[in-house]
Design a protein around this motif. Structure first.
Motif, PDB file in Angstrom:
ATOM      1  N   ARG A   1       0.895  -1.309   0.237  1.00 39.89           N
ATOM      2  CA  ARG A   1      -0.077  -0.149   0.132  1.00 39.89           C
ATOM      3  C   ARG A   1       0.815   1.386  -0.058  1.00 39.89           C
ATOM      4  N   ALA A   2       2.105   1.253   0.623  1.00 40.49           N
ATOM      5  CA  ALA A   2       3.015   2.442   0.723  1.00 40.49           C
ATOM      6  C   ALA A   2       3.452   2.676  -0.766  1.00 40.49           C
ATOM      7  N   ARG A   3       3.863   1.518  -1.377  1.00 43.80           N
ATOM      8  CA  ARG A   3       4.080   1.680  -2.888  1.00 43.80           C
ATOM      9  C   ARG A   3       3.095   2.604  -3.553  1.00 43.80           C
ATOM     10  N   GLU A   4       1.723   2.057  -3.642  1.00 44.17           N
ATOM     11  CA  GLU A   4       0.812   2.896  -4.183  1.00 44.17           C
ATOM     12  C   GLU A   4       0.811   4.312  -3.902  1.00 44.17           C
ATOM     13  N   ILE A   5       1.111   4.498  -2.554  1.00 42.08           N
ATOM     14  CA  ILE A   5       0.654   5.862  -2.025  1.00 42.08           C
ATOM     15  C   ILE A   5       1.987   6.840  -2.575  1.00 42.08           C
ATOM     16  N   ALA A   6       3.205   6.085  -2.575  1.00 41.46           N
ATOM     17  CA  ALA A   6       4.360   6.610  -3.097  1.00 41.46           C
ATOM     18  C   ALA A   6       3.965   7.086  -4.619  1.00 41.46           C
TER      19      ALA A   6
ATOM     20  N   GLU B   1       1.393   7.203  -6.383  1.00 37.54           N
ATOM     21  CA  GLU B   1       0.098   7.617  -7.117  1.00 37.54           C
ATOM     22  C   GLU B   1      -0.008   8.977  -6.232  1.00 37.54           C
ATOM     23  N   VAL B   2       0.310   9.148  -5.235  1.00 39.21           N
ATOM     24  CA  VAL B   2       0.175  10.520  -4.414  1.00 39.21           C
ATOM     25  C   VAL B   2       1.379  11.393  -4.183  1.00 39.21           C
ATOM     26  N   LEU B   3       2.375  10.618  -3.490  1.00 42.80           N
ATOM     27  CA  LEU B   3       3.464  11.527  -3.051  1.00 42.80           C
ATOM     28  C   LEU B   3       4.470  11.697  -4.146  1.00 42.80           C
ATOM     29  N   PHE B   4       4.747  11.017  -5.140  1.00 45.10           N
ATOM     30  CA  PHE B   4       5.931  11.091  -6.193  1.00 45.10           C
ATOM     31  C   PHE B   4       5.106  12.391  -7.087  1.00 45.10           C
ATOM     32  N   PRO B   5       3.830  12.121  -7.692  1.00 48.37           N
ATOM     33  CA  PRO B   5       3.274  13.056  -8.487  1.00 48.37           C
ATOM     34  C   PRO B   5       3.188  14.407  -7.837  1.00 48.37           C
ATOM     35  N   ALA B   6       3.174  14.698  -6.503  1.00 49.18           N
ATOM     36  CA  ALA B   6       3.121  15.890  -5.884  1.00 49.18           C
ATOM     37  C   ALA B   6       4.456  16.508  -5.277  1.00 49.18           C
ATOM     38  N   ALA B   7       5.568  15.813  -5.430  1.00 45.92           N
ATOM     39  CA  ALA B   7       6.923  16.185  -4.682  1.00 45.92           C
ATOM     40  C   ALA B   7       7.383  17.357  -5.233  1.00 45.92           C
TER      41      ALA B   7
ATOM     42  N   LEU C   1      -2.922  11.249   5.580  1.00 47.58           N
ATOM     43  CA  LEU C   1      -2.991  10.039   4.890  1.00 47.58           C
ATOM     44  C   LEU C   1      -2.251   8.884   5.405  1.00 47.58           C
ATOM     45  N   LEU C   2      -0.854   9.290   5.923  1.00 51.87           N
ATOM     46  CA  LEU C   2      -0.040   8.489   6.342  1.00 51.87           C
ATOM     47  C   LEU C   2      -0.567   7.908   7.894  1.00 51.87           C
ATOM     48  N   ALA C   3      -1.145   8.672   8.369  1.00 55.22           N
ATOM     49  CA  ALA C   3      -1.724   8.501   9.746  1.00 55.22           C
ATOM     50  C   ALA C   3      -2.892   7.599   9.503  1.00 55.22           C
ATOM     51  N   SER C   4      -3.598   7.641   8.553  1.00 54.62           N
ATOM     52  CA  SER C   4      -5.094   6.900   8.431  1.00 54.62           C
ATOM     53  C   SER C   4      -4.573   5.385   7.828  1.00 54.62           C
ATOM     54  N   GLU C   5      -3.357   5.320   7.367  1.00 56.00           N
ATOM     55  CA  GLU C   5      -2.893   3.983   6.975  1.00 56.00           C
ATOM     56  C   GLU C   5      -2.173   3.273   8.269  1.00 56.00           C
ATOM     57  N   GLY C   6      -2.145   3.872   9.226  1.00 60.26           N
ATOM     58  CA  GLY C   6      -1.494   3.561  10.319  1.00 60.26           C
ATOM     59  C   GLY C   6       0.097   3.528  10.456  1.00 60.26           C
ATOM     60  N   TYR C   7       0.671   4.040   9.344  1.00 62.61           N
ATOM     61  CA  TYR C   7       2.131   4.562   9.517  1.00 62.61           C
ATOM     62  C   TYR C   7       2.750   5.084  10.614  1.00 62.61           C
ATOM     63  N   TYR C   8       1.983   5.900  11.104  1.00 59.29           N
ATOM     64  CA  TYR C   8       2.671   6.625  12.318  1.00 59.29           C
ATOM     65  C   TYR C   8       2.703   5.779  13.523  1.00 59.29           C
ATOM     66  N   GLY C   9       2.231   4.531  13.447  1.00 55.87           N
ATOM     67  CA  GLY C   9       2.454   3.515  14.434  1.00 55.87           C
ATOM     68  C   GLY C   9       3.662   2.323  13.892  1.00 55.87           C
ATOM     69  N   MET C  10       4.458   2.697  13.146  1.00 55.36           N
ATOM     70  CA  MET C  10       5.596   1.931  12.614  1.00 55.36           C
ATOM     71  C   MET C  10       6.447   1.453  13.703  1.00 55.36           C
TER      72      MET C  10
ATOM     73  N   LEU D   1       8.418   5.139   1.170  1.00 50.99           N
ATOM     74  CA  LEU D   1       7.885   6.688   1.321  1.00 50.99           C
ATOM     75  C   LEU D   1       8.834   7.635   0.874  1.00 50.99           C
ATOM     76  N   ALA D   2      10.212   7.690   1.064  1.00 53.09           N
ATOM     77  CA  ALA D   2      11.203   8.554   0.620  1.00 53.09           C
ATOM     78  C   ALA D   2      10.981   8.236  -0.715  1.00 53.09           C
ATOM     79  N   ASP D   3      10.960   7.234  -1.389  1.00 56.54           N
ATOM     80  CA  ASP D   3      11.211   6.966  -3.110  1.00 56.54           C
ATOM     81  C   ASP D   3      10.111   8.045  -3.344  1.00 56.54           C
ATOM     82  N   GLY D   4       8.829   8.126  -2.828  1.00 59.89           N
ATOM     83  CA  GLY D   4       7.783   9.073  -3.333  1.00 59.89           C
ATOM     84  C   GLY D   4       8.082  10.519  -2.915  1.00 59.89           C
ATOM     85  N   CYS D   5       8.276  10.660  -1.775  1.00 60.70           N
ATOM     86  CA  CYS D   5       8.516  12.228  -1.323  1.00 60.70           C
ATOM     87  C   CYS D   5       9.636  12.478  -0.320  1.00 60.70           C
ATOM     88  N   LEU D   6      10.773  12.604  -0.665  1.00 60.38           N
ATOM     89  CA  LEU D   6      11.680  12.746   0.507  1.00 60.38           C
ATOM     90  C   LEU D   6      11.201  13.775   1.967  1.00 60.38           C
ATOM     91  N   THR D   7      10.562  14.941   1.279  1.00 53.76           N
ATOM     92  CA  THR D   7      10.042  15.722   2.383  1.00 53.76           C
ATOM     93  C   THR D   7       9.150  15.227   3.334  1.00 53.76           C
TER      94      THR D   7
END
Length: 351
Positions: A10-15, A17-23, A39-48, A71-77
Motif C-alpha cells: 500500500r505504501a508503494r501505491e501511495i508513493a 500515485e500520491v507522493l511522487f506526483p506532488a513532490a 493519509l499516512l496516519a490513516s494507513e497506520g504508518y505513524y505506528g510503525m 515513502l522516501a522514494d515517493g517524496c523525501l520531504t
C-alpha cells in the motif's frame, strides 16, 4: 488484518500515485500538506515503531526499513517529517516512568498526536542543552538545532544534560512561548519540512513529562554511529533516480549497487553502520548525478524532478551524519578513479 506485505504494498501505491506526483509542488511549499501526513496516519504508518498490542504495526526491522525507503522514494520531504515521529514512539514504549506509556503511546501510534525530536542540542560540545530540576518539573536552557516539522507536530522529544552528567528526555509542547522561540532554517532541499532551531530560556516542563534519564556516556555510545534507519531515506531517493533512468547499462549497474547497499544497511551493526550509511549517501549522489546527465539541459529546470533529486542527494550527504560517517563518506567520494587504459583516452579505443 493487514500483513506487513500489505503495508509495504500500500505504501508503494501511495508513493507512486500520491507522493511522487506532488513532490515538486511540495518542494516549493512552506510545509508538507496536512492531507499527506493525515493519509499516512490513516494507513497506520505513524505506528510503525509501536508494538501491535498498543495499536502499532508491529513491523520487523526489515519491514520498517522497507516502509521508510518506499515513502522516501515517493517524496523525501514527507518521509523526512514523518520519520521524526518514531524515535519518540520507541522511547515512550520503552519508558520506565510510571504513566508515560499509558498516557502517550496509543495517541502517538495512531498519529492523533505527532512528535518531533530535539536531540541535537546534546551534540553542541561547548554549550549543550541544559536541564535543571525545580519544584514540579524541570527548566530547559539552550538551543536545539535542526528540529524538523515545526507547525506539523504537537510534541518535541527533547534531550538535555543536568549538572550530574545525566541526560533527561522530556516531552515538550511544540508551541512558541516567551521561553521557547524558533528560528526557521533556509534549506537547499526539503524546505517544506519546516526545520528550525529551537531556543529554550528557562522553559518549564512538568515532571510527568519525563520519559527517561540515562548517563550521558550511555547516550553518547549509542548515538556515535548514527541511525541505520536514516540511511533508508537515501536508499529511497536513489531508488527513484534509478527508476527514472532509461533502461541500459547505467541503470542496471546502479540497481545492482542499490541492492548491495540496501543489504549492507539491513545487516549492519553498531560498528558497521557508519560505512553502510556512507555507502547509501554516496550511491544516492551518483544516482542523482547519472539522472541529471542522462536528462540533459532539462535537469536544471525547476519544474523537473532531476534537479529536485540532485538537491536532495546533497542534503542526504550531510543529514544525520556523525564524524565516523563523514570520514567514511569523504573516503568514498575522494577515492582515486581507476586510471584509463593506454589508448582509451578522450573516448578513443585506440583500435
Amino acid at each position: 488484518m493487514a500483513t506487513s506485505a500489505d503495508v509495504v504494498g500500500r505504501a508503494r501505491e501511495i508513493a507512486d500515485e500520491v507522493l511522487f506526483p506532488a513532490a515538486l509542488r511540495v518542494d516549493g511549499a512552506d510545509r508538507v500538506p496536512a492531507a499527506q501526513l493525515d493519509l499516512l496516519a490513516s494507513e497506520g504508518y505513524y505506528g510503525m515503531a509501536a508494538p501491535a498490542e498498543a495499536g502499532g504495526l508491529g513491523l520487523s526491522w526489515p519491514e520498517a526499513a522497507a516502509l521508510v525507503e518506499t515513502l522516501a522514494d515517493g517524496c523525501l520531504t514527507t518521509a523526512f517529517v514523518w520519520l521524526q515521529h518514531h524515535a519518540p514512539v520507541r522511547a515512550v514504549a520503552d519508558s520506565p516512568r510510571p504513566g508515560i506509556r499509558d498516557r502517550w503511546l496509543a495517541p502517538l501510534a495512531r498519529g492523533e498526536h505527532r512528535a518531533g525530536i530535539a536531540l541535537a542540542g546534546l551534540r553542541v560540545p561547548d554549550a549543550p542543552m541544559r536541564v535543571t530540576p525545580v519544584d514540579g518539573g524541570y527548566l530547559l536552557d539552550g538551543q536545539a538545532p535542526w528540529v524538523t516539522g515545526w507547525g506539523m507536530i504537537d510534541t518535541l522529544y527533547t534531550a538535555a544534560l543536568d549538572v550530574s552528567g545525566d541526560v533527561h528526555f522530556l516531552l515538550v509542547d511544540a508551541t512558541a512561548a516567551p521561553t521557547l522561540a524558533v528560528r526557521p532554517l533556509e534549506l537547499v532541499a526539503v524546505r517544506a519540512s519546516a526545520t528550525v532551531d529551537v531556543h529554550f530560556d528557562q522553559h518549564f516542563v512538568p515532571a510527568e513529562r519525563l520519559v527517561d534519564r540515562v548517563p550521558y556516556a550511555d547516550w553518547s555510545r549509542s548515538d556515535s554511529s548514527g541511525s541505520a534507519m536514516n540511511g533508508f531515506l537515501a536508499i529511497g531517493v536513489a531508488g527513484r533516480c534509478v527508476r527514472l533512468l532509461s533502461p541500459g547499462p547505467a541503470a542496471e549497474a546502479l540497481a545492482a549497487e542499490l541492492d548491495a547497499v540496501r543489504s549492507g544497511l539491513l545487516t549492519a551493526d553498531s560498528a558497521t553502520v557508519p560505512t553502510a550509511r556512507a555507502a547509501a549517501s554516496a550511491l544516492t549522489a551518483r544516482a542523482a548525478a547519472a539522472l541529471a546527465v542522462q536528462t540533459g539541459a532539462r535537469a536544471v529546470l525547476l519544474d523537473h524532478d532531476a534537479q529536485r533529486l540532485a538537491r536532495e542527494s546533497v542534503f542526504l550527504l550531510v543529514f544525520g551524519n556523525r564524524p565516523v560517517i563523514r570520514d567514511a563518506l569523504l573516503a568514498d567520494l575522494t577515492a582515486p578513479a581507476p586510471a584509463p587504459k593506454i589508448g582509451q583516452v578522450a573516448g578513443q579505443s585506440g583500435e
